[in-house]
Structures are given as structure tokens and as C-alpha cells.
Scaffold this motif. Structure first.
Motif, short mmCIF file in Angstrom:
data_model
loop_
_atom_site.label_atom_id
_atom_site.label_comp_id
_atom_site.label_asym_id
_atom_site.label_seq_id
_atom_site.Cartn_x
_atom_site.Cartn_y
_atom_site.Cartn_z
N GLU A 64 -13.36 -11.03 22.14
CA GLU A 64 -11.94 -11.33 22.14
C GLU A 64 -11.44 -11.23 20.70
OE1 GLU A 64 -14.38 -14.73 21.48
OE2 GLU A 64 -14.09 -13.84 23.45
N LYS A 65 -10.14 -11.25 20.54
CA LYS A 65 -9.58 -11.17 19.20
C LYS A 65 -10.01 -12.39 18.38
CE LYS A 65 -5.48 -8.39 20.19
NZ LYS A 65 -3.99 -8.29 20.12
N THR A 66 -10.30 -12.18 17.12
CA THR A 66 -10.69 -13.26 16.24
C THR A 66 -9.86 -13.22 14.98
OG1 THR A 66 -12.46 -11.86 15.35
CG2 THR A 66 -13.06 -13.42 17.09
N LYS A 67 -9.69 -14.38 14.37
CA LYS A 67 -8.89 -14.49 13.16
C LYS A 67 -9.69 -15.20 12.09
CE LYS A 67 -4.48 -16.38 11.45
NZ LYS A 67 -3.28 -17.19 11.80
N ALA A 68 -9.62 -14.67 10.88
CA ALA A 68 -10.32 -15.27 9.74
C ALA A 68 -9.44 -15.16 8.51
CB ALA A 68 -11.66 -14.59 9.51
N MET A 69 -9.72 -16.02 7.54
CA MET A 69 -9.03 -15.93 6.26
C MET A 69 -10.03 -15.45 5.21
SD MET A 69 -6.93 -18.84 4.07
CE MET A 69 -5.55 -18.84 5.21
N GLY A 70 -9.63 -14.47 4.43
CA GLY A 70 -10.54 -13.92 3.44
C GLY A 70 -9.85 -13.64 2.12
N PHE A 71 -10.67 -13.47 1.10
CA PHE A 71 -10.17 -13.14 -0.24
C PHE A 71 -10.62 -11.74 -0.60
CE2 PHE A 71 -11.13 -12.78 -4.77
CZ PHE A 71 -9.90 -13.06 -5.33
N TYR A 72 -9.77 -10.99 -1.29
CA TYR A 72 -10.18 -9.67 -1.74
C TYR A 72 -9.59 -9.38 -3.10
CZ TYR A 72 -6.22 -6.52 -1.89
OH TYR A 72 -5.09 -5.87 -2.29
N ARG A 73 -10.27 -8.48 -3.79
CA ARG A 73 -9.79 -8.04 -5.10
C ARG A 73 -10.02 -6.54 -5.22
NH1 ARG A 73 -12.78 -11.13 -8.65
NH2 ARG A 73 -11.10 -12.65 -8.87
N GLU A 74 -9.07 -5.83 -5.79
CA GLU A 74 -9.26 -4.42 -6.05
C GLU A 74 -8.71 -4.09 -7.43
OE1 GLU A 74 -7.04 -2.48 -2.95
OE2 GLU A 74 -5.38 -2.08 -4.29
N SER A 75 -9.22 -3.01 -8.01
CA SER A 75 -8.76 -2.60 -9.33
C SER A 75 -8.77 -1.08 -9.42
CB SER A 75 -9.66 -3.19 -10.42
OG SER A 75 -11.00 -2.77 -10.23
N ARG A 76 -8.10 -0.57 -10.43
CA ARG A 76 -8.04 0.87 -10.64
C ARG A 76 -8.25 1.16 -12.11
NH1 ARG A 76 -3.67 4.80 -11.47
NH2 ARG A 76 -4.40 6.84 -10.74
N GLU A 118 -5.20 -8.96 -6.32
CA GLU A 118 -6.05 -9.82 -5.51
C GLU A 118 -5.18 -10.66 -4.60
OE1 GLU A 118 -8.29 -12.01 -8.38
OE2 GLU A 118 -6.63 -13.33 -8.91
N GLY A 119 -5.76 -11.13 -3.52
CA GLY A 119 -4.98 -11.91 -2.59
C GLY A 119 -5.82 -12.60 -1.54
N VAL A 120 -5.20 -13.57 -0.89
CA VAL A 120 -5.79 -14.24 0.27
C VAL A 120 -5.12 -13.67 1.51
CG1 VAL A 120 -6.10 -16.44 1.45
CG2 VAL A 120 -6.29 -16.32 -1.04
N MET A 121 -5.93 -13.22 2.46
CA MET A 121 -5.44 -12.52 3.64
C MET A 121 -5.83 -13.23 4.93
SD MET A 121 -3.96 -9.59 2.74
CE MET A 121 -3.88 -8.52 1.30
N ASN A 122 -4.94 -13.18 5.91
CA ASN A 122 -5.32 -13.46 7.29
C ASN A 122 -5.77 -12.15 7.91
OD1 ASN A 122 -4.88 -16.27 7.65
ND2 ASN A 122 -2.68 -15.93 7.73
#
Length: 300
Positions: free
Chosen positions: A126-138, A150-154
Motif C-alpha cells: 500500500e502507499k507509504t509515507k516517510a520524511m527524509g533529508f536530502y542534499r545536492e550540490s553542483r 538541502e531540504g526536508v521532504m515528505n
């Protein structure tokens, strides 16, 4: 630091746990180790230098913190006995104590087939929901950083039984961006360009990437690298690489499969030089890149 304090200020009594995870013999940092409270579904992974930080709500203080990584003994300790910052040294497990595995390629392919068939048993239906952190750079051509975001995402994941082409969704909870060059040198790049979809794009189990797709088995050579441990259970380490004389098989790497549940628990893979000639290959990448290397972990 200010960013994290603001983002999580809605929680009343949180305990901040930070530290490093090291190899007990070499004292080298261990990157991408799982750190958290599995029974409560919270945690994080270590950074390239083995460091980690995560917050624990007050009601979880009686739980145990666990640290796990492929090929190492699992570390466990009650949260109420942990003093932050903590240095955790985990010990390698000898892989030759279980058995010596010799099998032909068809037998190895059967292991992957069985793991694919067990996806409905091992992953959410079934559909699941989580909260995560990510960072990216160039970086620019001189490898100098141009920006960091960077950000906190649902993250809303579609069931693993749906078509692999149906991608999930993400929503931004809080984020920020730092530009490290003048506006005129930024070349129009802004915002979150790819990292916010990482939880969907690099999910090789949901997408059934070709190295675990039996329709592409003839494009790859499979071999057993050995057996190791993860979370207290034996795990097959299966190596793969594309056949030189086959137009497919654009990746090489290793996939890790639990010998008991046949769950995929990890993969390390990269796009080969032949594969990089394909300009657009979503979801893994799109555009001209010098290299594409990925590490994907799953946890129960």
C-alpha cells in the motif's frame, strides 16, 4: 544548525544524538551505515566521514539504538545509556565462517528471480509515507562548488505492486539553497534539480532495474562475491557486469540479497562507459555525465 532547529521545533522534548561510526580495527569512518530505532521507524545514515545526527522523541527514550552495515556486527545500546556525542566502533564479521559457495550462473540467476518474486512479501503493498533529508550540490569544470541545496521532504511511495512506471510524489517541508558564485556565473541553475526525487528514482526494486530483470539476464554476467552478514542475517553478495558483446547491460556492481527472506537489502552499481553513451536514461540519469555511481539501502 539553525535550519534543523527551526524545522523540528514542533517537537517538544527531543533528544539529539550525534556521533561517528568507525571500523573497530582500522578506525576508518563507515559511510552509509544505518543508525536509528528500527522498531519505531526512525533513524538516519552516516555521512562520508561516518558522522550522524538524529533526534529522538521523549517517548522513545526506553528503546534501543541500533547501528548496522553490510559485513559488520550489529551494534545495539539502550538510548538512556548513550551519552552524545558517541563514537561507535563496529567489528567486521568473517564471511568464510558460514559456507563456501560455488554455483553456476543459472543458479545465481535463480536467486535473483526468487527475490523478485518475493517483492510483494518483502515490500509495502500500500502507499507509504516517510520524511527524509536530502542534499545536492553542483560543481563547475574545476570541481569548485557552485551551489548547495538541502531540504526536508515528505516522500509518498506508491505500492511496490503497481507498475514500475508509476512514480511517487514528494513535497517540501523546509529547504534552503546556498549559491557560491555570482548570479551571472550560475548559468540559470536553481532550486532542487534532482535530489528531491531520489527516493523514487534510485529505488531499483520498485523500478526493477535491468540488472535484476530476467529479461536482461543475457546482457549480464553474474557471479557470487561471497556471503556476508547484515542485521544478524546471512546475505548473498552477487556481482554483475554487462557482457561486452551485448547491446544492453549498461551497469556493473553488486546486489545484496537476504538468504532467508530473499529481500534485496542493498545495491552498489554504476553506469559503464558504454551505458553513458545513452544520453537520456531516466530514472537513473539524463544528460552527459562523466560517471554515475549509486548506493541504495533498504531496511525493514
Amino acid at each position: 544548525l539553525i535550519f534543523f532547529v527551526f524545522t523540528f521545533s514542533v517537537f517538544a522534548q527531543n533528544q539529539v544524538i550525534s556521533g561517528k561510526v568507525l571500523d573497530s580495527e582500522t578506525l576508518n569512518p563507515i559511510a552509509y551505515a544505518h543508525v536509528g530505532i528500527p522498531e519505531k521507524g526512525i533513524g538516519t545514515t552516516t555521512a562520508w566521514d561516518g558522522s550522524f545526527t538524529f533526534k529522538v522523541p521523549e517517548e522513545y527514550f526506553q528503546s534501543k539504538m541500533m547501528v548496522s552495515f553490510i559485513g559488520y556486527e550489529t551494534f545495539e545500546k539502550p538510548l538512556n545509556k548513550i551519552k552524545s556525542p558517541i563514537t561507535i566502533k563496529i567489528q567486521k564479521i568473517a564471511t568464510d565462517l558460514i559456507e563456501i559457495v560455488v554455483m553456476d550462473e543459472s543458479r545465481i540467476e535463480d536467486i535473483i528471480r526468487r527475490a523478485v518474486r518475493r517483492i510483494p512479501d518483502n515490500y509495502p503493498n500500500e502507499k507509504t509515507k516517510a520524511m527524509g533529508f536530502y542534499r545536492e550540490s553542483r560543481t563547475n569544470e574545476n570541481r569548485e562548488y557552485i551551489y548547495m541545496a538541502e531540504g526536508v521532504m515528505n516522500v509518498l511511495k506508491e505500492p511496490y505492486t503497481t507498475k514500475k512506471s508509476k512514480e511517487g510524489q514528494t513535497s517540501l517541508v523546509q529547504g534552503r539553497q546556498v549559491r557560491l558564485v555570482p548570479e551571472e556565473e550560475f548559468n540559470g541553475y536553481s532550486g532542487f534539480t534532482s535530489g528531491h526525487m531520489a527516493g523514487h528514482r534510485f529505488d531499483f526494486v520498485k523500478n526493477i532495474e535491468d540488472f535484476i530483470d530476467e529479461n536482461y539476464f543475457e546482457a549480464y554476467r553474474y557471479f557470487i562475491r561471497g556471503i556476508t552478514w547484515y542485521g544478524g542475517k546471512p546475505v548473498y553478495m552477487i556481482g554483475f557486469e554487462g557482457e561486452e558483446d551485448h547491446p544492453g547491460g549498461r551497469m556493473k556492481g553488486s546486489v545484496y540479497i537476504d538468504t532467508t527472506s530473499y529481500a534485496f537489502v542493498r545495491a552498489e552499481f554504476e553506469i559503464t562507459e558504454k551505458g553513458l553513451k545513452k544520453w537520456s536514461d531516466y530514472p537513473l540519469y539524463s544528460g552527459g555525465w562523466d560517471a554515475n555511481k549509486y548506493v541504495v539501502n533498504y531496511r525493514k
